[in-house]
Scaffold this motif. Structure first.
Motif, PDB file in Angstrom:
ATOM      1  N   LEU A 178      12.238  60.944 -20.475  1.00 46.65           N
ATOM      2  CA  LEU A 178      12.132  62.064 -19.535  1.00 46.65           C
ATOM      3  C   LEU A 178      11.037  63.014 -20.018  1.00 46.65           C
ATOM      4  N   ALA A 179       9.926  63.038 -19.304  1.00 48.57           N
ATOM      5  CA  ALA A 179       8.753  63.804 -19.739  1.00 48.57           C
ATOM      6  C   ALA A 179       8.663  65.173 -19.077  1.00 48.57           C
ATOM      7  N   LEU A 180       9.195  65.308 -17.850  1.00 51.27           N
ATOM      8  CA  LEU A 180       9.057  66.563 -17.119  1.00 51.27           C
ATOM      9  C   LEU A 180      10.164  66.692 -16.081  1.00 51.27           C
ATOM     10  N   CYS A 181      10.678  67.904 -15.922  1.00 47.29           N
ATOM     11  CA  CYS A 181      11.645  68.209 -14.874  1.00 47.29           C
ATOM     12  C   CYS A 181      10.962  69.093 -13.828  1.00 47.29           C
ATOM     13  N   ILE A 182      10.927  68.627 -12.593  1.00 45.85           N
ATOM     14  CA  ILE A 182      10.402  69.424 -11.481  1.00 45.85           C
ATOM     15  C   ILE A 182      11.590  70.156 -10.872  1.00 45.85           C
ATOM     16  N   CYS A 183      11.637  71.466 -11.054  1.00 50.09           N
ATOM     17  CA  CYS A 183      12.761  72.271 -10.578  1.00 50.09           C
ATOM     18  C   CYS A 183      12.378  72.922  -9.258  1.00 50.09           C
ATOM     19  N   PHE A 212       9.538  71.731 -18.084  1.00 53.58           N
ATOM     20  CA  PHE A 212       9.828  71.839 -16.652  1.00 53.58           C
ATOM     21  C   PHE A 212       8.724  72.603 -15.939  1.00 53.58           C
ATOM     22  N   LEU A 213       8.658  72.371 -14.627  1.00 57.39           N
ATOM     23  CA  LEU A 213       7.738  73.071 -13.743  1.00 57.39           C
ATOM     24  C   LEU A 213       8.546  73.522 -12.528  1.00 57.39           C
ATOM     25  N   VAL A 214       8.447  74.797 -12.183  1.00 55.34           N
ATOM     26  CA  VAL A 214       9.154  75.326 -11.017  1.00 55.34           C
ATOM     27  C   VAL A 214       8.246  75.200  -9.794  1.00 55.34           C
ATOM     28  N   VAL A 215       8.767  74.530  -8.765  1.00 63.23           N
ATOM     29  CA  VAL A 215       8.024  74.315  -7.521  1.00 63.23           C
ATOM     30  C   VAL A 215       8.775  75.004  -6.379  1.00 63.23           C
ATOM     31  N   GLY A 216       8.063  75.810  -5.616  1.00 62.77           N
ATOM     32  CA  GLY A 216       8.664  76.506  -4.480  1.00 62.77           C
ATOM     33  C   GLY A 216       8.482  75.706  -3.206  1.00 62.77           C
ATOM     34  N   THR A 217       9.576  75.251  -2.601  1.00 61.82           N
ATOM     35  CA  THR A 217       9.503  74.410  -1.401  1.00 61.82           C
ATOM     36  C   THR A 217       9.452  75.240  -0.119  1.00 61.82           C
ATOM     37  N   LYS A 218       9.124  74.550   0.979  1.00 58.76           N
ATOM     38  CA  LYS A 218       9.130  75.125   2.339  1.00 58.76           C
ATOM     39  C   LYS A 218       8.203  76.334   2.457  1.00 58.76           C
ATOM     40  N   SER A 219       7.099  76.292   1.729  1.00 58.30           N
ATOM     41  CA  SER A 219       6.181  77.436   1.721  1.00 58.30           C
ATOM     42  C   SER A 219       5.491  77.636   3.062  1.00 58.30           C
ATOM     43  N   SER A 239       7.471  86.357  -2.390  1.00 57.40           N
ATOM     44  CA  SER A 239       8.557  85.447  -2.762  1.00 57.40           C
ATOM     45  C   SER A 239       8.305  84.804  -4.122  1.00 57.40           C
ATOM     46  N   THR A 240       7.099  84.297  -4.340  1.00 64.65           N
ATOM     47  CA  THR A 240       6.807  83.639  -5.614  1.00 64.65           C
ATOM     48  C   THR A 240       6.823  84.643  -6.772  1.00 64.65           C
ATOM     49  N   ALA A 241       6.418  85.883  -6.491  1.00 66.39           N
ATOM     50  CA  ALA A 241       6.466  86.917  -7.533  1.00 66.39           C
ATOM     51  C   ALA A 241       7.910  87.205  -7.932  1.00 66.39           C
ATOM     52  N   ALA A 242       8.801  87.274  -6.934  1.00 65.86           N
ATOM     53  CA  ALA A 242      10.219  87.518  -7.216  1.00 65.86           C
ATOM     54  C   ALA A 242      10.826  86.346  -7.986  1.00 65.86           C
ATOM     55  N   LEU A 243      10.451  85.134  -7.618  1.00 63.27           N
ATOM     56  CA  LEU A 243      10.963  83.957  -8.318  1.00 63.27           C
ATOM     57  C   LEU A 243      10.487  83.932  -9.773  1.00 63.27           C
ATOM     58  N   ARG A 244       9.234  84.237  -9.996  1.00 66.09           N
ATOM     59  CA  ARG A 244       8.717  84.263 -11.370  1.00 66.09           C
ATOM     60  C   ARG A 244       9.460  85.302 -12.207  1.00 66.09           C
ATOM     61  N   ARG A 245       9.691  86.452 -11.605  1.00 63.23           N
ATOM     62  CA  ARG A 245      10.356  87.541 -12.335  1.00 63.23           C
ATOM     63  C   ARG A 245      11.801  87.189 -12.650  1.00 63.23           C
ATOM     64  N   GLU A 246      12.549  86.757 -11.647  1.00 63.03           N
ATOM     65  CA  GLU A 246      13.980  86.512 -11.829  1.00 63.03           C
ATOM     66  C   GLU A 246      14.260  85.257 -12.657  1.00 63.03           C
ATOM     67  N   LEU A 247      13.397  84.262 -12.529  1.00 63.75           N
ATOM     68  CA  LEU A 247      13.601  83.016 -13.279  1.00 63.75           C
ATOM     69  C   LEU A 247      12.895  83.036 -14.636  1.00 63.75           C
ATOM     70  N   GLU A 248      12.155  84.106 -14.881  1.00 62.19           N
ATOM     71  CA  GLU A 248      11.469  84.292 -16.156  1.00 62.19           C
ATOM     72  C   GLU A 248      10.519  83.137 -16.470  1.00 62.19           C
ATOM     73  N   ASP A 274       6.241  81.752 -15.904  1.00 62.92           N
ATOM     74  CA  ASP A 274       4.877  82.210 -15.662  1.00 62.92           C
ATOM     75  C   ASP A 274       4.312  81.693 -14.347  1.00 62.92           C
ATOM     76  N   THR A 275       4.804  80.521 -13.921  1.00 66.13           N
ATOM     77  CA  THR A 275       4.218  79.862 -12.753  1.00 66.13           C
ATOM     78  C   THR A 275       5.290  79.343 -11.808  1.00 66.13           C
TER      79      THR A 275
END
Length: 201
Positions: free
Chosen positions: A114-119, A145-152, A163-172, A174-175
């Protein structure tokens, strides 16, 4: 674009395929759009898409090959994608959800390839505690892991930035990479990340 092939569905750790190529796990809340994103990513309807949350109950493995010739000659895949069951849907049968830790936890904690988790997180709703808990779990087990925002595509440019700024802040994190299975936005960037993991032919 790679040539995909469905490998198997696993409901138990004993059913996982033999470790070979680097694996990328796709995780997220039920109905976040995992299967749609996977299909958009590989350019075919490999993953079953349902409007019913919680329909995916197994870990579904898909092998990616450099081209059709490699697939036909049973050459080793360059990458394997794993579509994991969604979480956070209260109406799911407790007997089903109770079974998940028996094979999902071992996959996320012990799988050597398992090399990467796409969250995947939904850009159309506020940050969710269940998503934060998943990231905390992955951090605790030192998983990339990499956080991906769906349904953009459903948001205006300004709303998406907020929305992405709030997600970065709350999920701590960077991207947060905004993506859309409908418009293919973000797919090039996501592929660039996956290509870094590919096993050379």
């Amino acid at each position: 674009m790679k040539t995909p092939r469905f490998l198997l569905s696993a409901l138990d750790a004993a059913q996982f395929p033999e470790p070979s190529a680097p694996e990328v796990a796709f995780l997220g809340r039920s109905n976040v759009g995992k299967s749609s994103l996977l299909n958009a990513l590989v350019g075919s309807q490999q993953a079953k898409v349902s409007s019913t949350p919680g329909r995916t109950r197994a870990i579904n493995f898909f092998a990616l090959f450099p081209d059709a010739k490699a697939k036909e000659h049973n050459a080793p895949p360059s990458l394997i994608l794993a579509d994991l069951p969604g979480y956070g849907y209260a109406k799911l049968s407790k007997s089903i959800s109770a079974e998940w830790p028996k094979f999902i936890d071992p996959y996320l904690t012990d799988r050597p390839t398992l090399a990467l988790c796409i969250c995947l997180v939904d850009t159309n709703i506020p940050p969710q505690e269940s998503d934060a808990q998943l990231l905390a779990f992955l951090r605790a087990h030192q998983r990339n892991f990499l956080v991906v925002g769906t349904k953009s595509d459903k948001l205006s440019s300004n709303k998406l930035v907020q929305s992405t700024a709030a997600l970065r802040r709350e999920l701590e994190v960077d991207t947060v990479l905004p993506c859309s299975a409908k418009t293919k936005a973000g797919m090039k960037e996501l592929w660039a990340r996956l290509k870094e993991l590919e096993q050379p032919a």
